[in-house]
Motif scaffolding. Structure first.
Motif, PDB file in Angstrom:
ATOM      1  N   MET A   1       0.576  47.154  70.863  1.00  0.00           N
ATOM      2  CA  MET A   1      -0.792  46.826  70.474  1.00  0.00           C
ATOM      3  C   MET A   1      -1.695  46.652  71.695  1.00  0.00           C
ATOM      4  O   MET A   1      -2.500  45.746  71.774  1.00  0.00           O
ATOM      5  N   VAL A 121      -6.010  44.891  59.073  1.00  0.00           N
ATOM      6  CA  VAL A 121      -5.353  44.306  60.243  1.00  0.00           C
ATOM      7  C   VAL A 121      -4.102  45.107  60.596  1.00  0.00           C
ATOM      8  O   VAL A 121      -3.887  45.470  61.756  1.00  0.00           O
ATOM      9  N   VAL A 122      -3.303  45.428  59.570  1.00  0.00           N
ATOM     10  CA  VAL A 122      -2.073  46.198  59.820  1.00  0.00           C
ATOM     11  C   VAL A 122      -2.422  47.557  60.432  1.00  0.00           C
ATOM     12  O   VAL A 122      -1.796  48.010  61.390  1.00  0.00           O
ATOM     13  N   VAL A 125      -3.586  47.071  64.067  1.00  0.00           N
ATOM     14  CA  VAL A 125      -2.486  46.691  64.960  1.00  0.00           C
ATOM     15  C   VAL A 125      -1.644  47.916  65.347  1.00  0.00           C
ATOM     16  O   VAL A 125      -1.162  48.019  66.472  1.00  0.00           O
ATOM     17  N   HIS A 126      -1.489  48.857  64.404  1.00  0.00           N
ATOM     18  CA  HIS A 126      -0.626  50.013  64.673  1.00  0.00           C
ATOM     19  C   HIS A 126      -1.392  51.294  64.951  1.00  0.00           C
ATOM     20  O   HIS A 126      -0.813  52.378  64.906  1.00  0.00           O
ATOM     21  N   GLY A 274       8.265  53.243  62.894  1.00  0.00           N
ATOM     22  CA  GLY A 274       7.831  51.932  62.408  1.00  0.00           C
ATOM     23  C   GLY A 274       6.325  51.824  62.351  1.00  0.00           C
ATOM     24  O   GLY A 274       5.747  51.329  61.375  1.00  0.00           O
ATOM     25  N   SER A 278       4.018  51.493  59.045  1.00  0.00           N
ATOM     26  CA  SER A 278       3.107  50.358  58.904  1.00  0.00           C
ATOM     27  C   SER A 278       1.693  50.835  58.610  1.00  0.00           C
ATOM     28  O   SER A 278       0.993  50.254  57.781  1.00  0.00           O
TER      29      SER A 278
END
Lengths: 350, 350
Positions: A1, A121-122, A125-126, A274, A278
């Motif tokens: 991040m 947010v997810v 973040v990714h 991952g 996400s």
């Protein structure tokens, strides 16, 4: 991040854009209400007095500022990041509607807001890093790679089939036809807008891109895509209820844009499984939040405006095939409704 | 997203546990219905004929197998991972209820299921690795570190205040009192269950832990915590509607368990901020899905059993302070309802 400066700028611009666009709905609605009080004629029944109302114009300007911020955001951050964040404008307007317009938000609508925020947010973040681009020629190369030409070809064929075969047959009975056309074109709009935005950004930074024909070609493509998209979005909104069109359009448009961006800009290259999982999950969460907000908004409306709400049928699925006349009538029943459709038309454009 | 073998075992066990527990509800309910048909007396009005129904016993056994799988899962994977996955049992039972019992699932309930799954995926993708533990003494050391003693102390003080001050005053009017007590105790239950499970796992692997007094101490703590937790969960379910208690209990219990596990087992040490954020987001998504499922389940029930559903009040918040008599009456109105409360009592126990 770890965010690059460009990604950060893109995220901030996308968030600002949502705040501006969300706020603009409320300002315009307040303007419309005031105009209705002054003139006694509502926009929904043919009044144009709102054009004399300064508040309505302030709302219009706020929206344009929001759209510009959105456009610039695409020049800085990947579309995979910017497009889903557009859902936050719905939250801003839902929250402000409760505070300023004293409209009641359904408790499940609050849950919808929470989901949109959490999903965003997810995604943030990714979010993948934007690959540095130094010339419009690079983007042209990306746009003409085999995989993307295949995507573009399929989109154009599908749009032609929808426009010439399905639209005359069931365009007015099946909501997926018009929204499908504008979602498909929308994904190309975003790609070309991103190409154009990046070229203009490079030009502003001193690397003049206007000397290349590719920049002008992108400008032409933007015009064609956006006009087609707008045209069919207007048709969809004229034919069906906003509450039905908006979430379906949001789902299809955002999904196709992400697919297009992943193919053209290879956003997911170098990301681990991952992060990609996400991002997809974050996106589905935002979608769910959007659906929840729209469905419950409709419930509130049904109960307050029409009175006969049955708990077994507030579902999206049951309303997928509204007939033209019936839903159009709904649209005209109340001024805020058709005005909102009007503003959403611009909100969802790119 | 590289999983250790232990983590993988834990995840599979947790998922299996959810499948077993979710299925057991349906089998038991089918058994109850059959028993009611055969004897003509329903469990809700005092019949015990279901004890003669083999299906009911199969359901009971399925549930016990599920609880054992859950217990063993704690020995392999962090509580931060195992506890939230418990929500999947709700989905399994919702889906099976639709297929086998032909109960209609509200369209928003489907959205709730999707959210539970998506949230679980995010949690699993970002799950921390279990730190290898080689002796019960190590766990004892973790349980007696300053930070965890502080947590444990606060929990015990809070439980005492709730039991001796609030429970007599408003335990029967405020749903948060009883559910609060069992959630607080529940977080200690899970920690001690995990300690005991790990000791037994080590013993099975050949490193006998039964020679240490710490193992027996943990066994004693498990007993005390689980009995207190069960006792107050039964009180909560006897006083209030299952549909009110379950989501509140799930939210508080899971949150406190995660907090306890993060303090005691330092699950988040060595994880980057992005993973931790994602885990929290995934958890909130699962919570939202659970709430959505329960709220819409209640809507369906209200409309089919009581008839007078008002669209502005299906919210959780409006039902937080049910009076004792009123909700207890609801509980007894229909056999499946009180039976479900009965089985949930065990499902939510650890």
């Amino acid at each position: 991040m770890v965010f690059s400066k460009d990604n950060m700028t893109g995220i901030i611009l996308a968030l600002l854009s949502s705040v501006f666009i969300g706020t603009s709905f409320i300002i315009k609605k307040k303007g419309l209400r005031r105009a209705a009080v002054v003139s006694g004629v509502r926009a929904g029944v043919g009044g144009y007095s709102y054009l004399l109302e300064p508040l309505w114009w302030i709302g219009m300007i706020t929206m344009i500022v929001g759209e510009i911020a959105n456009f610039v955001a695409y020049a800085f951050a990947p579309a995979v990041l910017v497009t889903p964040l557009g859902a936050l404008s719905i939250i801003v307007s839902a929250v402000l509607a409760q505070i300023i317009l004293k409209e009641k938000l359904h408790p499940l609508g609050v849950l919808g807001c929470v989901l949109c925020i959490i999903g965003s947010v997810v995604i943030v973040v990714h979010a993948p890093q934007e690959h540095p681009i130094s010339s419009v020629k690079e983007i042209w190369y990306m746009a003409t790679q085999k995989a993307f030409l295949l995507y573009m070809g399929s989109v154009i064929v599908l749009v032609f089939i929808l426009v010439f075969y399905f639209a005359p047959q069931c365009g007015h009975s099946n909501v997926l036809v018009f929204t499908g056309i504008c979602s498909l074109m929308g994904s190309l709009s975003v790609m070309s807008v991103k190409a154009l935005g990046t070229s203009l950004k490079l030009t502003v930074e001193g690397k003049n891109q206007l000397i290349y024909p590719e920049t002008w070609a992108f400008m032409f493509i933007v015009a064609v895509c956006v006009v087609t998209q707008m045209n069919y979005l207007n048709k969809a909104l004229d034919t069906f209820n906003t509450a039905v069109v908006s979430p379906i359009y949001y789902v299809m448009f955002t999904t196709l844009t992400i697919v297009a961006s992943v193919i053209m800009f290879k956003d997911w290259d170098g990301q681990n499984i991952g992060s990609i999982t996400s991002e997809i999950c974050g996106f589905i969460v935002v979608l769910s939040g959007t659906i929840l907000l729209h469905v419950t908004k409709d419930v509130e409306r049904s109960s307050s405006f029409r009175g006969n709400y049955t708990p077994t049928s507030p579902s999206l699925s049951t309303r997928l095939c509204n007939s033209n006349g019936e839903s159009h009538k709904h649209e005209e029943e109340d001024e805020s409704y058709s005005e909102e459709a009007d503003s959403r038309r611009q909100d969802l454009q790119v």
